[in-house]
Design an enzyme around this catalytic site. Structure first.
Site, PDB file in Angstrom:
ATOM      1  N   ASP A   7       1.009  -1.164  -0.139  1.00 31.03           N
ATOM      2  CA  ASP A   7       0.050  -0.062   0.291  1.00 31.03           C
ATOM      3  C   ASP A   7       1.068   1.117  -0.089  1.00 31.03           C
ATOM      4  O   ASP A   7       0.715   2.025   0.920  1.00 31.03           O
ATOM      5  CB  ASP A   7      -0.963  -0.054   1.222  1.00 31.03           C
ATOM      6  CG  ASP A   7      -0.266  -0.247   2.522  1.00 31.03           C
ATOM      7  OD1 ASP A   7       1.123  -0.388   2.582  1.00 31.03           O
ATOM      8  OD2 ASP A   7      -0.749  -0.108   3.758  1.00 31.03           O
ATOM      9  N   GLU A   8       1.589   1.425  -1.071  1.00 32.16           N
ATOM     10  CA  GLU A   8       2.629   2.519  -1.098  1.00 32.16           C
ATOM     11  C   GLU A   8       2.577   2.994  -2.502  1.00 32.16           C
ATOM     12  O   GLU A   8       2.122   3.755  -2.997  1.00 32.16           O
ATOM     13  CB  GLU A   8       3.966   2.276  -0.370  1.00 32.16           C
ATOM     14  CG  GLU A   8       4.890   3.459  -0.468  1.00 32.16           C
ATOM     15  CD  GLU A   8       5.876   3.207   0.773  1.00 32.16           C
ATOM     16  OE1 GLU A   8       5.878   2.064   1.474  1.00 32.16           O
ATOM     17  OE2 GLU A   8       6.538   4.193   1.009  1.00 32.16           O
ATOM     18  N   ASP A  65      14.715   7.143  -4.173  1.00 37.26           N
ATOM     19  CA  ASP A  65      15.005   6.103  -4.846  1.00 37.26           C
ATOM     20  C   ASP A  65      14.997   6.513  -6.279  1.00 37.26           C
ATOM     21  O   ASP A  65      15.798   5.971  -6.811  1.00 37.26           O
ATOM     22  CB  ASP A  65      13.495   5.224  -4.575  1.00 37.26           C
ATOM     23  CG  ASP A  65      13.252   4.887  -3.153  1.00 37.26           C
ATOM     24  OD1 ASP A  65      13.121   5.728  -2.537  1.00 37.26           O
ATOM     25  OD2 ASP A  65      12.901   3.661  -3.068  1.00 37.26           O
ATOM     26  N   HIS A  72      12.035  -3.253  -5.648  1.00 40.24           N
ATOM     27  CA  HIS A  72      12.615  -2.061  -5.192  1.00 40.24           C
ATOM     28  C   HIS A  72      13.880  -1.782  -6.011  1.00 40.24           C
ATOM     29  O   HIS A  72      14.721  -2.328  -5.873  1.00 40.24           O
ATOM     30  CB  HIS A  72      12.951  -1.989  -3.826  1.00 40.24           C
ATOM     31  CG  HIS A  72      12.227  -0.903  -2.955  1.00 40.24           C
ATOM     32  ND1 HIS A  72      10.712  -1.287  -2.643  1.00 40.24           N
ATOM     33  CD2 HIS A  72      12.492   0.131  -2.361  1.00 40.24           C
ATOM     34  CE1 HIS A  72      10.343  -0.257  -1.868  1.00 40.24           C
ATOM     35  NE2 HIS A  72      11.359   0.647  -1.614  1.00 40.24           N
ATOM     36  N   TRP A  76      16.736  12.726  -0.596  1.00 38.19           N
ATOM     37  CA  TRP A  76      15.629  12.731  -1.369  1.00 38.19           C
ATOM     38  C   TRP A  76      15.237  13.875  -2.214  1.00 38.19           C
ATOM     39  O   TRP A  76      15.204  13.975  -3.486  1.00 38.19           O
ATOM     40  CB  TRP A  76      14.570  12.389  -0.489  1.00 38.19           C
ATOM     41  CG  TRP A  76      14.538  10.955   0.097  1.00 38.19           C
ATOM     42  CD1 TRP A  76      13.473  10.177  -0.105  1.00 38.19           C
ATOM     43  CD2 TRP A  76      15.342   9.990   0.757  1.00 38.19           C
ATOM     44  NE1 TRP A  76      13.863   8.889   0.202  1.00 38.19           N
ATOM     45  CE2 TRP A  76      14.843   8.768   0.562  1.00 38.19           C
ATOM     46  CE3 TRP A  76      16.605  10.132   1.135  1.00 38.19           C
ATOM     47  CZ2 TRP A  76      15.474   7.710   1.096  1.00 38.19           C
ATOM     48  CZ3 TRP A  76      17.223   8.987   1.695  1.00 38.19           C
ATOM     49  CH2 TRP A  76      16.785   7.830   1.890  1.00 38.19           C
ATOM     50  N   GLU A 103      14.288  -4.712  -1.718  1.00 34.19           N
ATOM     51  CA  GLU A 103      14.357  -3.265  -1.072  1.00 34.19           C
ATOM     52  C   GLU A 103      15.343  -3.380  -0.176  1.00 34.19           C
ATOM     53  O   GLU A 103      16.039  -2.553   0.343  1.00 34.19           O
ATOM     54  CB  GLU A 103      12.896  -3.116  -0.057  1.00 34.19           C
ATOM     55  CG  GLU A 103      12.959  -1.803   0.727  1.00 34.19           C
ATOM     56  CD  GLU A 103      11.623  -1.851   0.960  1.00 34.19           C
ATOM     57  OE1 GLU A 103      10.998  -2.770   1.316  1.00 34.19           O
ATOM     58  OE2 GLU A 103      11.262  -0.563   1.607  1.00 34.19           O
TER      59      GLU A 103
HETATM   60  C1  RAM Z   1       9.888   3.591   2.085  1.00 34.16           C
HETATM   61  C2  RAM Z   1       9.712   3.655   0.749  1.00 34.16           C
HETATM   62  C3  RAM Z   1      11.108   3.942   0.032  1.00 34.16           C
HETATM   63  C4  RAM Z   1      12.132   4.949   0.837  1.00 34.16           C
HETATM   64  C5  RAM Z   1      11.323   5.552   1.928  1.00 34.16           C
HETATM   65  C6  RAM Z   1      12.355   6.410   2.919  1.00 34.16           C
HETATM   66  O1  RAM Z   1       8.611   3.796   2.641  1.00 34.16           O
HETATM   67  O2  RAM Z   1       9.546   2.360   0.236  1.00 34.16           O
HETATM   68  O3  RAM Z   1      11.946   3.031  -0.476  1.00 34.16           O
HETATM   69  O4  RAM Z   1      12.575   5.997   0.001  1.00 34.16           O
HETATM   70  O5  RAM Z   1      10.707   4.718   2.889  1.00 34.16           O
END
Ligand code: RAM
Length: 883
Positions: free
Chosen positions: A489-490, A497, A783, A550, A762
């Protein structure tokens, strides 16, 4: 030249010979791959000076363009006088800006190019290409339509209109957009082969419309347009706090068809109060949870002529025109790509029926089914099986990723969802009537339409699998916006990223259009104070902004795109945003030190489970922030130089010096040890040139030693990882870089590969050595961030490097650096000039290298263990050296 037909036989022979000579000389060089603003024949060009690119094909070595001609007109035959004719000396063949008379809106323009080369050859005119300009704000006469009353149903409403075409159509163009997602049909056929239109943008700032050439879609006589609306990002669930209606609570449709008849008269068909709406078979749909489709509710023929509207077809309501700015779509559409057959159907230990497609991918499953009316089939999606072999969905968090199909019982149907996508390798099937067969299921990958541009292979199969995983990580997370992950759910445009992966992305696929579109939202969602949100489009909160690594997406990606594609326009468009970001950091910095605010830091760095010994590779967050402050300032400075902004060059050069000084006094001992003695600390300080020159080599030794101390393992997270091997190579530790790359035990790039990964994970240990999972709260198996090593692989192993002073691979540096136990490697990159190849083998102490340089480009070749530089022009070359 004019030929008149010869009257004698001798004359005829001579004539044939002569034409032959002309033709062969014409064939020596040709132009192809014509694009406008990075796209082939685009239909919604908003740019007042669209830019043209072409590629030159020539078999002759050292070919460059001496001059070019472009002609542009209103007809494909150029029978009328061209509107714009240029005959220009020079070798410009990429993003040449239109500078003729002002272009009209909603108009089709045809264009073609021919070129002369430096050897005196002239190409034939290229095939005729076209582009169409979009609608001006004042051209829109259509009204926004929606269902009457509150749009509270989860179901997808259908909208329809019948109309008559009385004359013969010369051309017809449809302009369509929606609040929500739309799927449009004309006379029973879906328009276009793409999905998720109008795409995801910062809707409050701009909403894209799509343009369709529908000349052939209409019949003389009766015609019907039908449109289905979905919730999508606009109204559906988005963000991790179960948030709905983020952009608005009412889905709406805006459609305008402009018809021109052969007699010159025009007609417009618009959305207005003559349209009708009814509920259809899609009972619910959203991006995270999937779709429920009840075939019993299908309304046969609703989108076609001869349909009789029943009482369930209701009038629509007209919405006040919103303040949204409508813009032509500037990036690629999203459509279906690879298809995967089901490999295996099996029962898990828990007794569930599960299907394996062999590849973690993003898209959906097409399901063939027939059964009693009312039978409900549920397809659930998962990326992995757990240790026991059971279907594992806990890492999806609250995302259901489930499609439900309810059969109507008449005949076999193929089901697929409309307004949702899933990230999966496995599906669980419930409720299938009868025996499920492999051929009942096909998985289809759905992603933005970007051509594959890069190929990379080596003699090491694990490394080849890593490359495969990087490419699939890209495919799955380039679905209209660059996302962190495609399954839980993102699925958000996480900026950190994206900046980490952008340069790798530009090797694998043609991404300038994709990022041009997304960068507009980086600017649009940038806060008034210049801070950049964590995610773009920003669907979390305004407070969630300003993290180092970021927010720096604002400066890093524009520069990466400029280097990879030579697109100065991206720098021009983003310059304001780049500057605002750097000025924002300056506004919160004290004495040139960025040491305040929230930062994610070196996200997901190496941290053993039971860290009593203190092995966690923690890098001070403010130390990281300072390095990115320097890097962003450097990127801004680079852009200022390219754009000739001399005042800014001066201003930011002096700022950069101060930032570096402040970094050193805050973070480095006199002997050169950094405050955090971690790989990431040394990597960022060296990559971004923060240390005084005389302190750099010693820092690199510390970095190499640190890697050795961890038994040739990396300890870096999201921010250090992309540059780790680059820094090692740059400071003479190529061997350490290879040891890291080829490391097979955790933590490393190849550990997931050994564990059977088909995409990038990830976390370094998404699946731990004992087969158990990392915390389900954050454990995506798709990811792309750690896939950023791809950039190093292309540059160092294959040896294909851009040269930022001559961007877009107009000048190429071919400098392969073999290592590890590799005996061969081969890289290929389709650049804006054409194909670059670099492939090598090592055998019996001889290093052999084959290089291809496209026409109108040149390369410098540096062979390994050899500092001699060879300068070459276009063509194929072979090199050998002792090794
Ligand atoms: C997570 C995301 C992403 C990252 C942030 C900080 O929720 O999946 O990869 O950039 O956190």
């Amino acid at each position: 030249m004019k030929h008149s037909f010869p009257k004698t036989t001798a004359g005829l022979i001579l004539f044939m010979l002569f034409s032959f000579v002309i033709n062969t000389s014409a064939q020596k060089i040709s132009v192809n791959n014509l694009t406008v603003e990075h796209l082939t024949n685009p239909l919604s060009v908003d740019h007042p000076h669209p830019r043209f690119s072409w590629k030159i094909v020539s078999e002759i070595k050292n070919t460059s363009q001496a001059s070019y001609e472009i002609r542009l007109g209103n007809t494909a035959s150029f029978s009328k006088k061209a509107l714009w004719n240029v005959d220009q000396k020079g070798d410009e063949s990429v993003l040449v800006a239109y500078n003729g008379p002002e272009l009209s809106s909603k108009t089709k323009y045809f264009w073609q190019v021919r070129v002369k080369d430096n050897h005196g050859n002239t190409s034939a005119w290229s095939p005729v290409q076209y582009f169409q300009t979009g609608l001006k704000a004042s051209d829109w006469t259509a009204k926004w339509i929606a269902v009457e009353g509150r749009d509270s149903s989860l179901a997808s409403p259908l909208f329809r209109k019948d109309f008559e075409v009385k004359k013969t159509i010369r051309s017809a163009t449809a302009y369509i957009t929606a609040k929500g997602l739309y799927e449009a049909h004309i006379n029973g056929k879906k328009l276009g082969n793409h999905y998720f239109a109008p795409g995801w943008t910062s809707y409050k700032n701009h909403l894209q419309y799509q343009v369709y050439d529908v000349t052939k879609s209409f019949n003389k006589g009766e015609n019907t347009i039908g449109v289905i609306l979905g919730n999508g990002w606009y109204k559906g669930r988005i963000g991790f706090n179960n948030q709905h209606d983020f952009y608005g609570d009412t889905r709406a449709l805006l459609l305008q068809v402009e018809i021109e008849y052969t007699d010159g008269t025009k007609e417009v068909v618009n959305t207005d109060n003559s349209w009708k709406t009814a509920n259809g078979p899609i009972l619910s749909s959203n991006i995270y949870d999937g779709e429920t489709y009840d075939a019993r509710l299908e309304i046969s023929g609703w989108d076609n002529i001869k349909f009789k509207e029943t009482a369930s077809w209701k009038p629509v309501s007209i919405l006040e025109n919103g303040t949204e700015k409508l813009v032509g779509m500037s990036g690629p559409t999203v459509s279906k790509h690879e298809e995967f057959k089901a490999l295996k159907i099996f029962k898990t230990p828990a007794g569930e029926t599960v299907v394996d497609f062999g590849q973690n991918l993003v898209g959906w499953v097409m399901l063939k089914a027939k059964g009693p009316s009312g039978t409900k089939i549920t397809i659930s999606h998962a990326e992995v099986l757990d240790k026991a072999g059971n279907f594992y969905t806990t890492n999806l968090r609250s995302a259901k990723q489930q499609n439900n199909y309810i059969l109507k019982g008449e005949y076999e149907q193929v089901f697929e969802p409309h307004f949702t996508f899933q990230g999966f390798r496995y599906v669980k099937i419930q409720g299938f009537p009868g025996e499920l067969k492999l051929e009942d299921l096909t998985a289809v990958a759905v992603y933005s339409d970007m051509n594959a541009t890069g190929k990379f292979t080596t003699s090491n199969t694990l490394l080849n699998q890593l490359q495969h995983n990087i490419q699939w990580g890209q495919k799955g997370n380039f679905v209209d916006v660059p996302t962190d992950c495609p399954q839980r759910d993102e699925r958000l445009g996480w900026t950190g990223d994206a900046q980490a992966f952008a340069s790798t992305a530009a090797y694998n696929m043609d991404v300038p259009g994709f990022f041009t579109k997304w960068l507009k939202d980086v600017s649009a969602d940038q806060l008034p104070n210049g801070s950049v949100p964590f995610v773009v489009p920003n669907v979390i909160s305004e407070r969630d902004a300003g993290s180092s690594g970021w927010g720096d997406v604002a400066t890093i990606i524009p520069w990466d795109m400029y280097v990879a594609y030579g697109d100065k326009g991206i720098l021009e468009a983003q310059y304001g945003s780049m500057k605002k970001w750097v000025d924002y950091i300056s506004s919160v910095a004290k004495d040139n030190l960025w040491n305040s605010g929230f930062h994610f830091g070196d996200w997901l760095f190496y941290r053993p489970n039971d860290d009593n010994d203190g092995r966690a590779a923690v890098t001070d967050k403010y130390m990281i922030a300072q390095t990115f402050y320097a890097h962003s300032t450097q990127m801004l400075l680079n852009a200022a130089k390219v754009l000739g902004k001399t005042e800014d060059v001066e201003k930011y050069s002096s700022l950069l010096e101060k930032i570096k000084k402040a970094y050193v006094s805050e973070n480095m001992t006199e002997n050169g040890k950094l405050a955090s003695n971690t790989q990431t600390a040394y990597v960022l300080a060296l990559q971004f040139d923060l240390l005084p020159e005389n302190m750099r080599q010693q820092a690199a030794e510390r970095l190499a030693q640190n890697v050795r101390d961890y038994g040739n393992h990396l300890t870096t997270g999201f921010l250090g990882t992309p540059y780790l091997c680059h820094v090692l190579s740059r400071f003479g530790h190529q061997d350490v870089a290879y040891d890291l790359l080829l490391q097979e035990s955790y933590p490393s790039w190849l550990y997931p590969v050994k564990m059977g990964a088909t995409t990038i994970w990830e976390r370094w240990d998404g699946i731990k050595q004992d087969g158990s999972f990392q915390t389900a709260d954050m454990n995506s198996f798709n990811h792309y961030a750690y896939g950023a090593i791809g950039d190093w692989m292309y540059k160092n192993i294959a040896g294909i490097n851009p040269v930022s002073e001559t961007p877009g691979y107009k000048a190429i540096l071919i400098s392969p650096k073999p290592g590890g136990n590799l005996t061969s490697a081969s890289g290929e990159l389709e650049t804006v000039y054409g194909t670059v190849k670099s492939s090598w083998t090592i055998k019996d102490g001889v290093f052999k290298l084959d290089v291809t340089v496209p026409a109108n480009a040149k390369a410098t070749v540096i062979l390994p263990k050899n500092s001699k530089k060879e300068e070459i022009g276009s063509g194929n070359y072979h090199f050998e050296t002792k090794y």
